[in-house]
Write a protein that holds these residues in place. Structure first.
Motif, PDB file in Angstrom:
ATOM      1  N   SER A  71      -5.450  10.478  -4.849  1.00 34.89           N
ATOM      2  CA  SER A  71      -4.346  10.681  -5.785  1.00 34.89           C
ATOM      3  C   SER A  71      -3.015  10.871  -5.064  1.00 34.89           C
ATOM      4  O   SER A  71      -1.953  10.559  -5.618  1.00 34.89           O
ATOM      5  CB  SER A  71      -4.636  11.886  -6.686  1.00 34.89           C
ATOM      6  N   ASN A  72      -3.061  11.364  -3.816  1.00 37.13           N
ATOM      7  CA  ASN A  72      -1.828  11.560  -3.047  1.00 37.13           C
ATOM      8  C   ASN A  72      -1.094  10.248  -2.798  1.00 37.13           C
ATOM      9  O   ASN A  72       0.116  10.236  -2.608  1.00 37.13           O
ATOM     10  CB  ASN A  72      -2.141  12.202  -1.687  1.00 37.13           C
ATOM     11  N   PHE A  73      -1.837   9.159  -2.802  1.00 35.60           N
ATOM     12  CA  PHE A  73      -1.277   7.863  -2.430  1.00 35.60           C
ATOM     13  C   PHE A  73      -1.168   6.887  -3.600  1.00 35.60           C
ATOM     14  O   PHE A  73      -0.932   5.698  -3.388  1.00 35.60           O
ATOM     15  CB  PHE A  73      -2.138   7.220  -1.333  1.00 35.60           C
ATOM     16  N   GLU A  74      -1.320   7.374  -4.814  1.00 35.49           N
ATOM     17  CA  GLU A  74      -1.297   6.478  -5.979  1.00 35.49           C
ATOM     18  C   GLU A  74      -0.023   5.642  -6.032  1.00 35.49           C
ATOM     19  O   GLU A  74      -0.061   4.445  -6.317  1.00 35.49           O
ATOM     20  CB  GLU A  74      -1.456   7.289  -7.273  1.00 35.49           C
ATOM     21  N   GLY A  75       1.121   6.291  -5.770  1.00 34.59           N
ATOM     22  CA  GLY A  75       2.395   5.578  -5.840  1.00 34.59           C
ATOM     23  C   GLY A  75       2.492   4.458  -4.812  1.00 34.59           C
ATOM     24  O   GLY A  75       2.997   3.371  -5.113  1.00 34.59           O
ATOM     25  N   ILE A  76       1.995   4.701  -3.610  1.00 37.53           N
ATOM     26  CA  ILE A  76       2.030   3.684  -2.557  1.00 37.53           C
ATOM     27  C   ILE A  76       1.071   2.544  -2.888  1.00 37.53           C
ATOM     28  O   ILE A  76       1.415   1.362  -2.763  1.00 37.53           O
ATOM     29  CB  ILE A  76       1.661   4.296  -1.192  1.00 37.53           C
ATOM     30  N   ILE A  77      -0.133   2.892  -3.318  1.00 37.24           N
ATOM     31  CA  ILE A  77      -1.145   1.872  -3.620  1.00 37.24           C
ATOM     32  C   ILE A  77      -0.674   0.948  -4.727  1.00 37.24           C
ATOM     33  O   ILE A  77      -0.759  -0.284  -4.614  1.00 37.24           O
ATOM     34  CB  ILE A  77      -2.485   2.541  -3.997  1.00 37.24           C
ATOM     35  N   GLY A  85       9.454  18.567  -0.530  1.00 40.99           N
ATOM     36  CA  GLY A  85       8.561  19.345   0.308  1.00 40.99           C
ATOM     37  C   GLY A  85       7.727  18.517   1.264  1.00 40.99           C
ATOM     38  O   GLY A  85       8.206  17.537   1.858  1.00 40.99           O
ATOM     39  N   HIS A  86       6.453  18.860   1.363  1.00 41.04           N
ATOM     40  CA  HIS A  86       5.569  18.362   2.417  1.00 41.04           C
ATOM     41  C   HIS A  86       4.977  16.979   2.128  1.00 41.04           C
ATOM     42  O   HIS A  86       4.413  16.365   3.024  1.00 41.04           O
ATOM     43  CB  HIS A  86       4.441  19.385   2.594  1.00 41.04           C
ATOM     44  N   ALA A  87       5.084  16.509   0.896  1.00 35.28           N
ATOM     45  CA  ALA A  87       4.476  15.221   0.538  1.00 35.28           C
ATOM     46  C   ALA A  87       5.486  14.350  -0.213  1.00 35.28           C
ATOM     47  O   ALA A  87       5.402  14.185  -1.437  1.00 35.28           O
ATOM     48  CB  ALA A  87       3.225  15.440  -0.309  1.00 35.28           C
ATOM     49  N   PRO A  88       6.459  13.772   0.503  1.00 38.65           N
ATOM     50  CA  PRO A  88       7.497  12.981  -0.158  1.00 38.65           C
ATOM     51  C   PRO A  88       6.957  11.839  -1.013  1.00 38.65           C
ATOM     52  O   PRO A  88       7.545  11.499  -2.040  1.00 38.65           O
ATOM     53  CB  PRO A  88       8.321  12.434   1.025  1.00 38.65           C
ATOM     54  N   MET A  89       5.826  11.239  -0.599  1.00 37.74           N
ATOM     55  CA  MET A  89       5.296  10.099  -1.361  1.00 37.74           C
ATOM     56  C   MET A  89       4.790  10.528  -2.729  1.00 37.74           C
ATOM     57  O   MET A  89       4.635   9.703  -3.621  1.00 37.74           O
ATOM     58  CB  MET A  89       4.193   9.386  -0.564  1.00 37.74           C
ATOM     59  N   MET A  90       4.536  11.837  -2.910  1.00 38.34           N
ATOM     60  CA  MET A  90       4.116  12.355  -4.210  1.00 38.34           C
ATOM     61  C   MET A  90       5.310  12.876  -5.008  1.00 38.34           C
ATOM     62  O   MET A  90       5.386  12.696  -6.218  1.00 38.34           O
ATOM     63  CB  MET A  90       3.094  13.481  -4.032  1.00 38.34           C
ATOM     64  N   GLU A  91       6.244  13.496  -4.318  1.00 46.89           N
ATOM     65  CA  GLU A  91       7.362  14.151  -5.009  1.00 46.89           C
ATOM     66  C   GLU A  91       8.474  13.175  -5.386  1.00 46.89           C
ATOM     67  O   GLU A  91       9.082  13.300  -6.454  1.00 46.89           O
ATOM     68  CB  GLU A  91       7.896  15.280  -4.131  1.00 46.89           C
TER      69      GLU A  91
END
Length: 255
Positions: A34-40, A230-236
């Motif tokens: 789920s952390n990478f949904e946006g990239i995928i 914060g720590h996970a720009p690809m999520m935020e």
């Protein structure tokens, strides 16, 4: 479009199967697909986006370490028969990315790090979270982000389940200690692959100065800060992150 998790021997992964360049995503200690949904979803059509599920909780306890996870990635890339790969890592995944690049420099086309460990990290403060303390886990998970609302209940539940599983908790602690032991400050000058550093300006786990230090020590690196992040720009900030990543990959692949 959702991609099914494939299982081949000891490897579990998802792969978009596109004919473009290979883009491997390596998750962190508490990371998930789920952390990478946006990239995928953004890059899956133009790049062969691959997310190996790192066996943080499956490795034999004697092999639980960052080097054990690097060995897994080396074996996975060989198993898949990939040529050069672009490797993106968040948090612990960034640490593994760097160790992989140091071990297999001829296999790495480019490196993307976001909130990477390897120099300094403060994941859980001075103590491991108490088992059963949901509110503590919730606050710690929310602190990963500038906007605490990004820490959905599903994400908090996932971290809570890991902490409350004794076998998983032991492996989390062992992996985190291994990461601290494997400080890369004296090795980063060896990295020759073009490197993109995307950092949250308000990262509390690997603060902004860590991104600056990586930029100083990795010769061919570019550092981008995302404000109020914060720590996970690809999520935020998935749109901004994907814009920076897309520009970088085009530049690297057209060089």
């Amino acid at each position: 479009m959702e991609y099914p998790i494939k299982e081949e021997g000891r490897f579990k992964y998802i792969e978009t199967g596109s004919k473009g360049e290979n883009l491997i995503l390596l998750h962190g200690l508490f990371g998930a697909l789920s952390n990478f949904e946006g990239i995928i979803s953004h890059f899956g059509k133009d790049y062969n986006v691959v997310v190996p599920l790192l066996p943080i909780f499956e490795l034999p306890i004697r092999k639980v370490s960052v080097t054990g996870l690097v060995d897994y990635v080396v074996d996975f890339v060989e198993h898949k028969g990939y040529g050069k790969v672009n490797v993106l890592g968040n948090s612990l995944g960034g640490h593994i990315t760097l160790l992989y690049a140091l071990a297999q420099p001829d296999k790495v086309n480019s490196i993307i790090l976001t909130g990477s460990s390897g120099l300094f990290e403060s994941a859980m403060g001075t103590s491991f979270p108490k088992r059963g303390d949901y509110d503590f886990i919730k606050k710690k998970t929310e602190a990963t982000f500038y906007n605490p609302e990004v820490a959905t209940k599903a994400l908090v539940d996932e971290v809570f389940d890991i902490v409350n599983d004794r076998n998983k908790a032991i492996r989390v602690i062992a992996t985190a200690k291994s990461a601290v032991r494997h400080n890369l400050g004296d090795k980063l000058h060896q990295i020759q692959a073009p490197t993109l550093l995307v950092w949250g300006r308000d990262d509390q786990v690997t603060p902004a100065f860590v991104g600056e230090k990586f930029h100083e020590l990795i010769e061919h690196s570019k550092l981008i800060f995302i404000e109020q992040c914060g720590h996970a720009p690809m999520m935020e900030y998935p749109e901004a992150f994907n814009q920076h990543l897309g520009d970088f990959l085009l530049e690297v692949n057209n060089a």
